[in-house]
Design a protein around this motif. Structure first.
Motif, PDB file in Angstrom:
ATOM      1  N   GLU A 197     -14.145   6.937  -3.002  1.00 37.32           N
ATOM      2  CA  GLU A 197     -13.569   7.319  -1.691  1.00 37.32           C
ATOM      3  C   GLU A 197     -13.376   6.051  -0.772  1.00 37.32           C
ATOM      4  O   GLU A 197     -12.396   5.868  -0.180  1.00 37.32           O
ATOM      5  CB  GLU A 197     -14.573   8.209  -0.823  1.00 37.32           C
ATOM      6  N   ARG A 198     -14.455   5.090  -0.837  1.00 42.04           N
ATOM      7  CA  ARG A 198     -14.445   4.145  -0.042  1.00 42.04           C
ATOM      8  C   ARG A 198     -13.323   3.000  -0.569  1.00 42.04           C
ATOM      9  O   ARG A 198     -12.780   2.312   0.287  1.00 42.04           O
ATOM     10  CB  ARG A 198     -15.914   3.360   0.110  1.00 42.04           C
ATOM     11  N   LEU A 199     -13.361   2.924  -1.585  1.00 42.54           N
ATOM     12  CA  LEU A 199     -12.159   1.991  -2.332  1.00 42.54           C
ATOM     13  C   LEU A 199     -10.915   2.263  -1.956  1.00 42.54           C
ATOM     14  O   LEU A 199      -9.994   1.798  -1.784  1.00 42.54           O
ATOM     15  CB  LEU A 199     -12.383   1.811  -3.807  1.00 42.54           C
ATOM     16  N   LYS A 200     -10.672   3.885  -2.240  1.00 50.32           N
ATOM     17  CA  LYS A 200      -9.509   4.358  -1.869  1.00 50.32           C
ATOM     18  C   LYS A 200      -9.189   4.039  -0.331  1.00 50.32           C
ATOM     19  O   LYS A 200      -7.838   3.628  -0.310  1.00 50.32           O
ATOM     20  CB  LYS A 200      -9.499   5.958  -2.107  1.00 50.32           C
ATOM     21  N   LEU A 201      -9.889   4.142   0.448  1.00 50.69           N
ATOM     22  CA  LEU A 201      -9.590   4.242   1.830  1.00 50.69           C
ATOM     23  C   LEU A 201      -9.095   2.453   2.138  1.00 50.69           C
ATOM     24  O   LEU A 201      -8.034   2.332   2.595  1.00 50.69           O
ATOM     25  CB  LEU A 201     -10.815   4.373   2.821  1.00 50.69           C
ATOM     26  N   LYS A 202      -9.823   1.481   1.429  1.00 54.72           N
ATOM     27  CA  LYS A 202      -9.404   0.091   1.700  1.00 54.72           C
ATOM     28  C   LYS A 202      -8.295  -0.403   0.683  1.00 54.72           C
ATOM     29  O   LYS A 202      -7.422  -0.976   1.346  1.00 54.72           O
ATOM     30  CB  LYS A 202     -10.663  -0.640   1.199  1.00 54.72           C
ATOM     31  N   PHE A 203      -8.206   0.255  -0.316  1.00 55.10           N
ATOM     32  CA  PHE A 203      -7.038  -0.142  -1.141  1.00 55.10           C
ATOM     33  C   PHE A 203      -5.735   0.496  -0.614  1.00 55.10           C
ATOM     34  O   PHE A 203      -4.464  -0.107  -0.758  1.00 55.10           O
ATOM     35  CB  PHE A 203      -7.187   0.459  -2.703  1.00 55.10           C
ATOM     36  N   ASP A 204      -5.768   1.617  -0.290  1.00 55.09           N
ATOM     37  CA  ASP A 204      -4.640   2.145   0.475  1.00 55.09           C
ATOM     38  C   ASP A 204      -3.991   1.454   1.679  1.00 55.09           C
ATOM     39  O   ASP A 204      -2.765   1.739   1.903  1.00 55.09           O
ATOM     40  CB  ASP A 204      -4.694   3.522   0.871  1.00 55.09           C
ATOM     41  N   MET A 205      -4.594   0.667   2.419  1.00 55.39           N
ATOM     42  CA  MET A 205      -4.572  -0.312   3.496  1.00 55.39           C
ATOM     43  C   MET A 205      -3.447  -1.293   2.870  1.00 55.39           C
ATOM     44  O   MET A 205      -2.745  -1.676   3.896  1.00 55.39           O
ATOM     45  CB  MET A 205      -5.543  -0.453   4.152  1.00 55.39           C
TER      46      MET A 205
END
Length: 367
Positions: A197-205
């Protein structure tokens, strides 16, 4: 004709001399003994390639190089831990190395260029946010030695608040620098231990351009692996030693619902959640519920003591490998408590649930 050729060559030299060269210069000072320093970048295979090596002289060093495009550089020092990130571009960097652990921003400062200065500003914010970290950790270790569970829980909660404050600041920096190497670095340097969840949030930015860099491809590979262990996917199988000296094989156990609880004796939030899990077990143990707690402990004595103190009567498993445990790595667990709920076919139907959310899901399947 010869005069014409001389004119052409001379013109080429003059024009060549006027062409801007994208050169970076790293001027540094290092405390302690002189040492070898290595500048590396990430290659297409996700490995670190050393591109330059120098040795400090009387506490000073200098590194020069030419770039086609801005690139994330990583400076390491012989016999010292960690890497210093450098947002390499055609500018002059001033670097001061003050300590041995270069993974700690308090032990160095690096300035030079807009992006590097932004990184330095974030480092100083991190330093301010975690100003009390050493004191909190000292109190946590003291509470651990004294078997003060509530003291440990309090200090862990303090560290969690610090983490949340810093994470918010970092996300703002990523968003503002989504199309440059600073944003890319801020996702890359923590990608290996962030959960999905945290990696997805950052990577999607990040912009598509940044996602297609060598560092972006490394993040994407990790991101895809993490996505394999999520709601709707089949849970990885595992076999682990148990508290009673036997072993548990996930796929070897049948049940309408299975709960896999990743925790540890030293984890305050885990210990706080355990009484609720005890209630759940008592309520559903005769309704075809299977519960397996997988500990991330490395100290068997502490693990056994916590199980007894918290009254955990279901299957307790642990290979005493901590974060390197087989099940921990298979499930990509980077933070605890972390609960997975599986159906009878070992498909994940819930993740990171607790409290009423967990109660509601179990009530739906276990009548």
């Amino acid at each position: 004709m010869r005069k014409l050729m001389k004119f052409i060559v001379l013109s080429g030299l003059i024009l060549g001399g006027c062409t801007s060269v994208k050169e970076y210069v790293i001027r540094g000072e290092i405390a302690g003994n002189d040492a070898k320093l290595y500048l590396s970048v990430v290659n297409e295979q996700g490995k670190f390639d050393t591109i330059q090596q120098v040795e400090s002289q009387k506490g000073k060093f200098q590194i020069k190089g030419i770039l086609d495009n801005p690139k994330i550089g990583f400076l390491t020092v012989q016999d010292r831990k960690g890497r210093i990130p450098l947002m390499l571009k055609d500018t002059i960097f001033d670097l001061k190395i003050k300590g041995n652990d270069l993974g700690d921003v308090r032990n160095f400062s690096a300035r030079g260029g807009v992006l590097q200065n932004r990184k330095d500003a974030l480092d100083r914010k991190e330093e301010k946010i975690y100003r009390e970290r050493d004191s909190v950790l000292a109190r946590f270790y003291r509470a651990n030695e004294e078997d003060n569970i509530f003291g440990k829980m309090h200090e862990m909660a303090s560290l969690q608040v610090m983490d949340e404050i810093y994470d918010k600041e970092e996300n703002e920096y990523i968003q503002k620098n989504r199309d440059n190497i600073l944003g890319l670095y801020l996702v890359f340097y923590r990608h290996s231990y962030l959960n999905y969840e945290r990696l997805k949030l950052k990577f999607d930015m990040l912009s598509e351009e940044m996602k297609h860099t060598p560092e972006g491809q490394v993040i994407d590979k990790r991101y895809k692996k993490l996505s394999e262990v999520k709601v709707g996917a089949y849970a990885p199988n595992f076999k682990l030693p148990t508290l009673d000296g036997d072993s548990v094989h996930l796929y070897g156990k049948s049940a309408t619902i299975k709960i896999i609880d990743f925790w540890a004796s030293w984890c305050g939030p885990c210990r706080k959640e355990n009484p609720h899990l005890v209630e759940i077990y008592k309520k559903y143990k005769d309704k075809d519920l299977l519960m397996i707690s997988v500990s991330m402990d490395t100290d068997e004595k502490a693990w056994r003591k916590a199980v007894k103190e918290d009254g955990l009567e279901w299957i307790q498993a642990c290979d005493l490998q901590g974060a390197d445990g087989k099940a921990v790595r298979a499930y990509r667990v980077t933070g605890i408590p972390h609960i997975f709920v599986l159906d009878g076919n070992n498909k994940i139907i819930g993740e990171k649930l607790k409290g009423q959310e967990l109660d509601d899901l179990l009530a739906k399947y276990l009548k």
